[in-house]
Every structure is written in structure tokens, then in C-alpha cells.
Design an enzyme around this catalytic site. Structure first.
Site, PDB file in Angstrom:
ATOM      1  N   TYR A 150     -14.360  -0.799  -2.371  1.00 16.90           N
ATOM      2  CA  TYR A 150     -15.368  -0.041  -2.963  1.00 16.90           C
ATOM      3  C   TYR A 150     -15.886  -1.321  -4.037  1.00 16.90           C
ATOM      4  O   TYR A 150     -17.221  -0.998  -4.227  1.00 16.90           O
ATOM      5  CB  TYR A 150     -14.990   0.922  -4.076  1.00 16.90           C
ATOM      6  CG  TYR A 150     -14.556   2.106  -2.619  1.00 16.90           C
ATOM      7  CD1 TYR A 150     -15.659   2.745  -2.267  1.00 16.90           C
ATOM      8  CD2 TYR A 150     -13.645   2.074  -2.169  1.00 16.90           C
ATOM      9  CE1 TYR A 150     -14.652   4.387  -1.448  1.00 16.90           C
ATOM     10  CE2 TYR A 150     -12.801   2.750  -1.665  1.00 16.90           C
ATOM     11  CZ  TYR A 150     -13.585   4.189  -1.377  1.00 16.90           C
ATOM     12  OH  TYR A 150     -13.172   5.764  -0.808  1.00 16.90           O
ATOM     13  N   LYS A 218       1.212   1.343  -2.510  1.00 17.25           N
ATOM     14  CA  LYS A 218       1.315   1.565  -1.328  1.00 17.25           C
ATOM     15  C   LYS A 218       1.733  -0.931  -2.134  1.00 17.25           C
ATOM     16  O   LYS A 218       2.007  -1.259  -1.284  1.00 17.25           O
ATOM     17  CB  LYS A 218       0.224   0.922  -0.188  1.00 17.25           C
ATOM     18  CG  LYS A 218       0.584   0.570   0.955  1.00 17.25           C
ATOM     19  CD  LYS A 218       1.966   1.708   1.478  1.00 17.25           C
ATOM     20  CE  LYS A 218       2.391   1.312   3.171  1.00 17.25           C
ATOM     21  NZ  LYS A 218       2.984   2.364   3.698  1.00 17.25           N
ATOM     22  N   ASP A 272       1.522   6.639   1.901  1.00 19.44           N
ATOM     23  CA  ASP A 272       1.634   7.248   3.569  1.00 19.44           C
ATOM     24  C   ASP A 272       2.437   8.343   3.319  1.00 19.44           C
ATOM     25  O   ASP A 272       2.468   9.541   3.686  1.00 19.44           O
ATOM     26  CB  ASP A 272       2.406   6.769   4.673  1.00 19.44           C
ATOM     27  CG  ASP A 272       3.374   5.875   4.007  1.00 19.44           C
ATOM     28  OD1 ASP A 272       3.612   5.623   2.786  1.00 19.44           O
ATOM     29  OD2 ASP A 272       3.882   4.448   4.934  1.00 19.44           O
ATOM     30  N   ASP A 296      -9.913   8.595  -2.500  1.00 26.05           N
ATOM     31  CA  ASP A 296     -10.556   8.897  -2.171  1.00 26.05           C
ATOM     32  C   ASP A 296     -10.192   9.846  -1.183  1.00 26.05           C
ATOM     33  O   ASP A 296     -10.460  11.053  -0.838  1.00 26.05           O
ATOM     34  CB  ASP A 296     -11.360   8.105  -0.649  1.00 26.05           C
ATOM     35  CG  ASP A 296     -12.422   8.200  -0.525  1.00 26.05           C
ATOM     36  OD1 ASP A 296     -13.217   9.659  -1.272  1.00 26.05           O
ATOM     37  OD2 ASP A 296     -13.335   7.726  -0.024  1.00 26.05           O
TER      38      ASP A 296
END
Length: 407
Positions: A150, A218, A272, A296
Site C-alpha cells: 500500500y 507469509k 493462508d 485488509d
């Protein structure tokens, strides 16, 4: 007389009885939901404090209306005024997809250094949910707000800048990318911004007697960005909050999985897997701290699990000021039709009242909104899903909440 909110020497807010709060109605359906929200907040304050406290809302220009009037989407004067007032509330604002200006929402967060995007996800009884056990969902997301993808550092395919970066990648790593068809984006994640976000999340857990904080990342793939987010977050937990935090491996080795009274379990989950976990085992998760993009994603998933973005509140909080906002888009096809659900902005207003430590008024808002939903007098998005519900307008839903707050 109305007065501005100030900062005390310890960083807490000094809120006068008659504070001035900045407001940006927003674009599309923004004015509709703001016109429904404003009287709810005013009624809550008046009722909770017997008329001894009152908010003065000061409208600030931003978005489409500002652009048409001044040629500026986000005037510097608006940012300066939010800094001076310390607290503001805003509706949704237009962001073109794939072209044009960057998100005004992101711009406000970055320009004001509102580093923590805080989004609670808690089930409201009577709201339709796709989940089998929605009542088990009670989580608060702390999303880093200023960096990650972002940050907006990217170049289109075929540009000189993209080709230059691609050439540097080839020289440094030996990996080849198609120079004319590859767009390039940069993902910055820093120790300072990570640690202040995780610090705020853990402090929230301490202050509100929450049971766990989970670092969502991640890091198995992006080792030096999201993997670093994990490591820096663990560092904050184990050093600054050593008297409160216990890591999962110690929890099982020393306490057979049963945390000592008053402790906060600091967990980590790969992103995930986290999506599966909140669906299958929601009772195991409490506070979640995540980099910008992961935060988000997971906050929108949790919003869907408890009934949708129409009832999802959000806050953007920094060291010096805070902006509370509806978490959904502008829904331009419904603009001016007095139709959409104002619940997201109303609940964000309740978060704003809590931020001001006007907790009695905040609880009035939340309780009355829950009663309105229980009465099945709701806006179209809920009425079409709740058996026996009666559809009411956006403004009528707000008026109903006001009536439920008054003796």
C-alpha cells in the site's frame, strides 16, 4: 463553548465536554449514511450525559465534492485541520480501480501517519451469517496502515523505471523477467512500523483482558518482509511484554496448553492457514496483528462472517490523531436514495466515542443498534436475508436507533 481535543503529556487525550470533531461525509452513499449517523451519535452523547456534553461536528472538504469545488481531492487544509482537532469521522470516498488517483483513504492514513487500522469483528445476534457458529467470532484486527504494497511504490510494464529495476534484479539475482511486459511493485516492511503496530495490539489485549494475539504473516515465502514482521513482532512481545506474554511452545511444554491466569498467548499463523483457522476454529483467536495487505484481506473475511461490511466498523489511529470510517465503498448506484445500511459508520462512531473515553455513550449506540436489528426493522441488505423483517430506509434505521436510546 466548543473546543478542540488536546493531547496530555502522557499521550492520552484531553477531551473537553464540548469537543469539535472533524467530519467528511464522503462520496456516493457517504452523505446518506452520515446523515443517519450524526443524529445517532448526538443523541447518544446527550442521553448518556444528561445534556452536559455535546459534540460539534465540523465538515471538512475531501473527495469528489472537494475536487469539483477546488480541483483538489484531498486539500492540505483538511489534513492540517484533522491534525489540529485530533479526531475525525468519515464516510466512504471514491477510488478509481487500475487508473487515476490513489486511494484517498490510504492517502489520509499515510499523510497523518495513522499506523494502526483497527477493525473489530463481533457477531450481532439476529444478523444473517454464512457461518454455522457466528457467535464464536469476537476478534479485533490490528492492520499495519502505512507500508507494505500500500506504500504505492510501483511502475507499469514497459516503463523505463520498471526496466531499470528488472535489469537490477537480473544482475543481483540472475533471475530474468520480461522487461516489456512486467509491472514492478515494491513491498517495504520496516522494524519500526511493525513494532509499533504489534505493541499497540498487545497493549490492547492487556488493557481489555484478551486471551491471545496472533501474528498473521507469509514469512515462509517472503522471508525478509513478512518473515521479518513475525520476528520483530515476537521481539516486542517477549521483551516489552514479558510479564504478560507466553509463547505457544512454552504454553504446551510447561502448562499443558492451559495458559496461566492473566497471561496472553502470543501465536503466529501463516496467512493462508489463518483464513482456515478463523473459519474452522474462531474461538481460538482473539486479537490479530498483520501487515497491511493481510490485514485488509482478513478483516473483510471476518466482516462477511458476521454479516457483511455494512456492519463492520473501522478506526485508523496514530500517535497524534485518529480517523474513524465506514469500511465499505461508496456504492454510487444507491447514492441519494436513502437506502443503504449506515451500521458500519454508526459502529465506527461508537469506536470514536470509546477512543474519547465516552464509553457510556458508545455502549448506548451499540445496544440500540442491536435492539433495532432484533426488532427486524432494518435496511434492504438485512431485510432480504432476515425472515419476517421489514425494510426501512437508511434515515429511518438511524431514527429508530435514536428512539431506542431515549427514555
Amino acid at each position: 463553548m466548543p473546543d478542540s481535543i488536546a493531547l496530555n503529556p502522557d499521550g492520552t487525550l484531553h477531551v473537553p465536554d464540548h469537543p469539535i470533531i472533524g467530519c467528511i461525509p464522503g462520496d456516493g452513499t457517504g452523505p446518506d449514511i452520515w446523515n443517519a449517523t450524526r443524529p445517532v451519535l448526538e443523541t447518544a452523547v446527550d442521553t448518556a450525559y444528561n445534556g452536559n456534553r455535546q459534540i460539534t461536528f465540523e465538515e471538512l472538504p475531501a473527495g469528489e465534492i472537494s475536487f469539483k469545488q477546488t480541483g483538489e481531492w484531498l486539500p492540505l487544509s483538511t489534513l492540517d485541520r484533522i491534525r489540529a482537532l485530533r479526531v475525525a469521522i468519515k464516510g466512504p470516498m471514491t477510488t478509481p480501480v487500475g487508473k487515476g488517483m490513489r486511494s484517498l483513504n490510504v492517502a489520509i492514513r499515510q499523510e497523518l501517519d495513522l499506523f494502526a487500522c483497527i477493525r473489530p469483528a463481533r457477531y450481532i445476534r439476529g444478523v444473517p451469517s454464512p457461518c454455522s457458529r457466528p457467535a464464536a467470532i469476537d476478534m479485533v484486527i490490528f492492520r499495519e496502515n502505512t507500508e507494505d504494497l500500500y506504500a504505492g511504490i510501483e511502475w507499469p510494464s514497459g516503463s523505463d523505471e520498471a526496466k531499470e529495476i528488472i535489469d537490477l534484479i537480473r544482475k543481483k539475482t540472475g533471475k530474468s523477467l520480461a522487461p516489456d511486459t512486467t509491472g514492478i511493485g515494491i513491498k517495504p516492511i520496516s522494524r519500526e512500523n511493525t513494532q509499533r503496530l504489534v505493541r499497540k495490539a498487545i497493549q490492547f489485549a492487556v488493557d481489555h483482558q484478551r486471551k491471545s494475539v496472533t501474528l498473521m504473516h507469509k514469512g515462509n515465502i517472503m522471508k525478509f518482509t513478512e518473515g521479518a514482521f513475525l520476528n520483530w513482532g515476537l521481539e516486542v512481545g517477549t521483551t516489552e511484554f514479558a510479564d504478560h506474554v507466553i509463547l505457544e511452545d512454552r504454553l504446551w511444554k510447561e502448562f499443558n496448553g492451559k495458559p496461566p491466569k492473566g497471561s496472553i498467548v502470543l501465536k503466529d499463523r501463516i496467512a493462508d492457514n489463518m483464513f482456515q483457522q478463523v473459519l474452522l476454529r474462531p474461538e481460538d483467536y482473539d486479537v490479530i496483528a498483520a501487515p497491511n495487505l493481510n490485514g485488509d484481506y482478513i478483516s473483510d473475511l471476518l466482516a462477511a462472517m458476521v454479516g457483511g461490511l455494512g456492519l463492520a466498523p473501522g478506526a485508523n489511529i496514530g500517535t497524534d490523531c485518529a480517523v474513524f470510517e465506514a469500511t465499505h465503498g461508496t456504492a454510487p448506484k444507491y447514492a441519494g436514495k436513502d437506502k443503504v445500511n449506515p451500521g458500519s459508520l454508526i459502529l465506527s462512531g461508537a469506536m470514536m466515542l470509546d477512543h474519547m473515553e465516552w464509553h457510556e455513550a458508545a455502549e448506548l449506540v451499540r445496544d440500540a443498534l442491536q435492539q433495532a436489528i432484533a426488532a427486524k426493522q432494518v435496511t434492504y441488505d438485512l431485510a432480504r436475508k432476515i425472515p419476517g423483517a421489514t425494510e426501512v430506509s437508511c434515515s429511518e434505521f438511524g431514527r429508530q436507533i435514536c428512539r431506542l436510546m431515549t427514555p
